[in-house]
Design an enzyme around this catalytic site. Structure first.
Site, PDB file in Angstrom:
ATOM      1  N   ASP A  84      29.278  54.739  52.487  1.00 23.63           N
ATOM      2  CA  ASP A  84      28.879  54.552  51.096  1.00 23.63           C
ATOM      3  C   ASP A  84      29.760  55.382  50.168  1.00 23.63           C
ATOM      4  OD1 ASP A  84      27.597  56.888  52.217  1.00 23.63           O
ATOM      5  OD2 ASP A  84      26.346  57.004  50.420  1.00 23.63           O
ATOM      6  N   GLU A 174      25.110  58.558  52.978  1.00 21.48           N
ATOM      7  CA  GLU A 174      25.301  60.005  52.985  1.00 21.48           C
ATOM      8  C   GLU A 174      25.089  60.597  51.606  1.00 21.48           C
ATOM      9  OE1 GLU A 174      27.798  63.757  52.571  1.00 21.48           O
ATOM     10  OE2 GLU A 174      27.862  61.867  51.462  1.00 21.48           O
TER      11      GLU A 174
END
Length: 409
Positions: A84, A174
């Site tokens: 991400d 994350e």
């Protein structure tokens, strides 16, 4: 060789950046956005094409794979990177560009007149004459963490020489609390002796100490009344929140601290005449001070509740991640190998206490020591994020050297 590697890394990095994969802190699903599935599928397809073993992609957009070792009994090493990119209110779509930096201000976007000014970002002056990768100024670059994804995938494709088993993991979300790493099963999906994240900044940076982190939510419930008859009855939840915040040291905040100094950061307030919801991030390197900061929130809440007896306060505090150094024991192979790799590559180490967290913090909390080293990028979470290509190459060389050194012992 270096020029070819630089081109390979750059081309792969641009390919991954073409997949928009921001995470969304407001979502409760894992992953938080469907685009992360697309990124995960791309990586799984490439790993299969490379001939890796045990390629698994699950419903959470976590991808794991094994590159079998060529040397029996060598340590089994893991590399973990997140797929991400962060949402900081910029465009989710990234349009990278490579520019040779000549020491002057850099125009990132002539149409929108977006410039990286060297006076405001003097860190770039160290890279005069180098090729540097930027966004077009409308988004982050996404080196956090697709530069690491690129390094690991290129390593899986190019690694030669004797090495032990290498296990890779690519995880979602994350940026919104290490959610993917926390859900990663270390027994069945990432069973290694030690591991590395590649999720910090400039050339040479090494991290095996980071913040302990917690998230707090304080809900203030007032008493509504018409202002013409509000005396002695009305309780304003906004003022309750104001009084609460005022009890904390104004200088123990992110904008006034550095190094190993911790803070309590009030960073969100949603309120109306009936209720106010306040959010805070609690950070400290020291476990005892970290615990004290959390206790302070509860003590102040109790004091405010006493000052507004007809109002109501509810506090919830949850730990987000912990200091990697909390997991340090007698087995320091991961850290020692990293310093040896830097030494053999003539890269000066820059050990920093990270004022943030990585997926390695989540894995270390599970007992798997996972230090962190550089991608080479600067200014994460900013439209002025940039990645010098020579530093990018060095990041790859460190990852490769770690695999070969571990098998040499």
């Amino acid at each position: 060789m270096t020029d070819n590697l630089a081109a390979t890394l750059t081309q792969r990095f641009f390919r991954y950046l073409a997949v928009s994969s921001q995470s969304d802190a407001s979502a409760t699903e894992l992953p938080s956005t469907p685009q992360q599935h697309q990124m995960a599928q791309l990586l799984a397809d490439e790993l299969n094409a490379m001939g890796l073993h045990n390629v698994v992609i699950d419903r959470h957009a976590t991808v794991t794979a094994l590159k079998p070792g060529t040397k029996p009994n060598a340590p089994r090493i893991g590399f973990i990177a997140h797929i991400d990119t962060v949402d900081v209110g910029l465009s989710p779509d990234i349009f990278p560009q490579k520019i040779v930096f000549h020491g002057d201000d850099v125009c990132l976007n002539p149409q929108q007149d977006i410039w990286l000014r060297t006076a405001q970002h003097p860190e770039i002056l160290a890279y005069e004459g180098q090729e540097i990768i930027f966004s077009d100024g409308t988004s982050v670059l996404g080196a956090d963490n697709k530069a690491a994804v690129t390094v690991v995938m290129t390593l899986m494709e190019r690694l030669q020489g004797d090495h032990g088993d290498i296990v890779v993991a690519f995880v979602p979300d994350e940026e919104i609390g290490l959610r993917g790493a926390k859900a990663l099963d270390l027994e069945t999906r990432f069973n290694v002796d030690f591991a590395y994240t590649i999720d910090c900044c400039e050339l040479g940076e090494v991290v095996y100490e980071n913040f302990n982190a917690a998230a707090a939510q304080i809900v203030f419930t007032g008493v509504t009344a018409h202002p013409m008859s509000g005396k002695g009855v009305l309780v304003n939840p906004l003022l309750m929140a104001h009084d609460f915040i005022s009890q904390f040291d104004r200088y123990q905040t992110p904008e006034h601290t550095e190094g190993r100094e911790g803070y309590t950061w009030f960073n969100d307030l949603q309120a109306n005449a009936s209720e106010a919801q306040l959010k805070a991030s609690v950070r400290d390197f020291d476990l005892a001070q970290f615990a004290e900061r959390k206790k302070q929130i509860e003590r102040v809440a109790s004091d405010i509740a006493a000052a507004y007896p007809t109002g109501k306060i509810e506090v919830s505090i949850s730990d987000t991640y912990s200091n990697i150094s909390n997991a340090l024991g007698d087995d320091r192979r991961a850290i020692d190998l990293l310093f040896t790799a830097l030494d053999e590559l003539a890269i000066a180490p820059k050990v920093i206490p990270m004022r943030g967290g990585t997926d390695g913090a989540a894995l270390s909390a599970k007992g798997l020591l996972t230090p962190n080293f550089f991608t080479g990028a600067h200014n994460f979470h900013s439209k002025f994020e940039f990645l010098p290509v020579p530093s990018f190459v060095k990041s790859y060389e460190v990852a490769e050297k770690l695999c070969l050194l571990a098998a040499r012992d």
